[in-house]
Design a protein around this motif. Structure first.
Motif, PDB file in Angstrom:
ATOM      1  N   ALA A  65       0.835  -1.202   0.000  1.00 46.88           N
ATOM      2  CA  ALA A  65       0.000   0.000   0.000  1.00 46.88           C
ATOM      3  C   ALA A  65       0.870   1.252   0.000  1.00 46.88           C
ATOM      4  O   ALA A  65       1.943   1.280   0.620  1.00 46.88           O
ATOM      5  CB  ALA A  65      -0.897   0.000   1.228  1.00 46.88           C
ATOM      6  N   PRO A  66       0.427   2.319  -0.693  1.00 47.44           N
ATOM      7  CA  PRO A  66       1.226   3.554  -0.745  1.00 47.44           C
ATOM      8  C   PRO A  66       1.570   4.105   0.631  1.00 47.44           C
ATOM      9  O   PRO A  66       2.696   4.577   0.848  1.00 47.44           O
ATOM     10  CB  PRO A  66       0.319   4.518  -1.518  1.00 47.44           C
ATOM     11  N   GLU A  67       0.622   4.043   1.568  1.00 43.86           N
ATOM     12  CA  GLU A  67       0.914   4.582   2.900  1.00 43.86           C
ATOM     13  C   GLU A  67       1.999   3.771   3.609  1.00 43.86           C
ATOM     14  O   GLU A  67       2.760   4.309   4.424  1.00 43.86           O
ATOM     15  CB  GLU A  67      -0.356   4.627   3.758  1.00 43.86           C
ATOM     16  N   THR A  68       2.093   2.492   3.291  1.00 47.85           N
ATOM     17  CA  THR A  68       3.156   1.662   3.858  1.00 47.85           C
ATOM     18  C   THR A  68       4.519   2.110   3.338  1.00 47.85           C
ATOM     19  O   THR A  68       5.515   2.123   4.075  1.00 47.85           O
ATOM     20  CB  THR A  68       2.925   0.182   3.503  1.00 47.85           C
ATOM     21  N   GLN A  70       5.513   5.020   2.395  1.00 50.38           N
ATOM     22  CA  GLN A  70       5.918   6.395   2.673  1.00 50.38           C
ATOM     23  C   GLN A  70       7.131   6.466   3.583  1.00 50.38           C
ATOM     24  O   GLN A  70       7.851   7.468   3.603  1.00 50.38           O
ATOM     25  CB  GLN A  70       4.749   7.161   3.298  1.00 50.38           C
ATOM     26  N   THR A  71       7.365   5.398   4.316  1.00 50.90           N
ATOM     27  CA  THR A  71       8.522   5.319   5.208  1.00 50.90           C
ATOM     28  C   THR A  71       9.393   4.141   4.791  1.00 50.90           C
ATOM     29  O   THR A  71       8.878   3.043   4.553  1.00 50.90           O
ATOM     30  CB  THR A  71       8.077   5.121   6.669  1.00 50.90           C
ATOM     31  N   TRP A  76       8.505  -3.803   3.914  1.00 53.04           N
ATOM     32  CA  TRP A  76       8.124  -3.715   2.510  1.00 53.04           C
ATOM     33  C   TRP A  76       9.336  -3.708   1.580  1.00 53.04           C
ATOM     34  O   TRP A  76       9.249  -4.184   0.434  1.00 53.04           O
ATOM     35  CB  TRP A  76       7.228  -2.506   2.258  1.00 53.04           C
ATOM     36  N   TRP A 153       9.102   4.752  -2.912  1.00 56.32           N
ATOM     37  CA  TRP A 153       9.110   5.713  -1.800  1.00 56.32           C
ATOM     38  C   TRP A 153       8.813   7.115  -2.328  1.00 56.32           C
ATOM     39  O   TRP A 153       8.012   7.854  -1.746  1.00 56.32           O
ATOM     40  CB  TRP A 153      10.477   5.680  -1.115  1.00 56.32           C
ATOM     41  N   SER A 156       5.104   7.411  -3.400  1.00 58.56           N
ATOM     42  CA  SER A 156       4.209   7.417  -2.239  1.00 58.56           C
ATOM     43  C   SER A 156       4.256   8.732  -1.481  1.00 58.56           C
ATOM     44  O   SER A 156       3.277   9.106  -0.813  1.00 58.56           O
ATOM     45  CB  SER A 156       4.569   6.255  -1.294  1.00 58.56           C
ATOM     46  N   ASN A 157       5.381   9.443  -1.607  1.00 63.54           N
ATOM     47  CA  ASN A 157       5.516  10.736  -0.921  1.00 63.54           C
ATOM     48  C   ASN A 157       5.329  11.913  -1.874  1.00 63.54           C
ATOM     49  O   ASN A 157       5.643  13.051  -1.515  1.00 63.54           O
ATOM     50  CB  ASN A 157       6.893  10.815  -0.244  1.00 63.54           C
ATOM     51  N   ASN A 158       4.807  11.649  -3.073  1.00 59.18           N
ATOM     52  CA  ASN A 158       4.538  12.692  -4.076  1.00 59.18           C
ATOM     53  C   ASN A 158       5.789  13.479  -4.457  1.00 59.18           C
ATOM     54  O   ASN A 158       5.720  14.655  -4.818  1.00 59.18           O
ATOM     55  CB  ASN A 158       3.446  13.653  -3.572  1.00 59.18           C
TER      56      ASN A 158
END
Length: 329
Positions: A65-68, A70-71, A76, A153, A156-158
């Protein structure tokens, strides 16, 4: 005068010679031939269509998932690494089993009839296949995973620009057509750099241990070469594309060599060609070294005087070129 012995044929099989240039750069331009040249890999069963199907499946079914993402976290990241390890093993392993382990088509359509090297101290484990597998599954997969993790990464963080497929179908198609052409340019210039004597001796010579090549030879590279080779996908970090295009591109770069180094022109089932495999243009590079640094998509080698078209005359010209280069070093 005594009769000369017949010239030893160095190839078990080869395509019709001389091998042609890309139809995109014939002059006068043949629009029909040029269109077929850029679209054929996407409308026939080819490695390109396999990579496109794999990219769509991975993106829709196997993506964290994208929110996963982000860090940067081990969970992942290791998932991406394991996925890449399995994909390379699936593709390169299947080709190797079909062509070399079970020899399901014997030597039919095999370029070089010699077996892959064993009991040779030039290779790790004194075995070419084990050596090639080790380097492919370590430095090759590591470089692949590094670029892919940074991409996900950033997306996911734009930080990395992308576009949606819906409403941008034409851009998606243009990207598909452009990727092989851009990759050809990147590969040619990086490859020429790797043949610079100091880099060749310390880095690229590892890849060239494999003169007679097989599917596992493709990513068998020094870690520095793996990073330089995979860096073509950095274009997606700055130019908006769809994530599936990124995956297709990185699969062309990192799984594609299993096909281009397969050593056979096609996979056969009985007498039916299932899918094209080897790349005689690149097979010539592994045999004669200082030629065919690029790909058949763009005639960089013809433009810069390093093209080998498979003919005897080209072989003599490249041998002379190597002698001149040796005298300069």
């Amino acid at each position: 005068m005594p009769e000369q012995p017949p010239r030893r044929e160095i190839w078990n099989h080869h395509p019709p010679l001389p091998i042609p240039d890309s139809a995109l750069f014939h002059w006068p331009l043949n629009p029909k031939a040029a269109l077929w040249w850029v679209t054929r890999r996407w409308i026939q069963l080819t490695s390109g269509t396999l990579f496109l199907a794999t990219a769509i499946l991975v993106y829709n079914l196997l993506q964290p998932a994208p929110e996963t993402m982000q860090t940067l976290a081990p969970g992942w990241v290791l998932t991406i690494w394991a996925r890449n390890l399995l994909l390379l093993t699936l593709y390169a392993g299947t080709l190797h089993l079909w062509l070399f382990t079970f020899t399901l088509q014997g030597d039919r359509l095999k370029y070089d009839a010699r077996p892959l090297t064993r009991d040779n101290g030039a290779f790790a484990f004194r075995d070419q296949v084990k050596d090639n597998m080790f380097h492919s599954l370590t430095s090759g997969v590591a470089a692949w995973t590094l670029f892919e993790v940074l991409y996900w990464w950033g997306v996911s963080n734009n930080v990395i620009p992308t576009f949606a497929f819906r409403g941008n179908e034409a851009w998606f198609l243009l990207w598909l057509l452009a990727v092989p052409i851009f990759t050809s340019a990147h590969f040619y210039f990086v490859h020429r750099l790797l043949h610079w004597p100091p880099l060749y001796a310390r880095v690229h010579a590892l890849h060239h241990r494999s003169i007679n090549i097989g599917p596992w030879s493709g990513l068998s590279m020094h870690p520095v070469e793996s990073l330089l080779y995979a860096s073509a996908v950095l274009i997606h970090f700055v130019v908006p594309s769809h994530p599936v295009i990124f995956l297709v591109h990185i699969y062309i770069k990192m799984i594609g060599p299993a096909f281009s180094h397969a050593g056979f022109e096609s996979l056969l089932a009985r007498d039916t060609r299932l899918i094209n495999a080897g790349d005689f243009h690149h097979q010539l590079h592994h045999r004669f070294f200082e030629c065919n640094y690029g790909t058949a998509e763009v005639p960089w080698d013809r433009w810069f005087g390093s093209f080998h078209d498979g003919s005897d005359a080209a072989t003599e010209r490249i041998k002379e070129r190597r002698r001149r280069m040796a005298r300069k070093t």
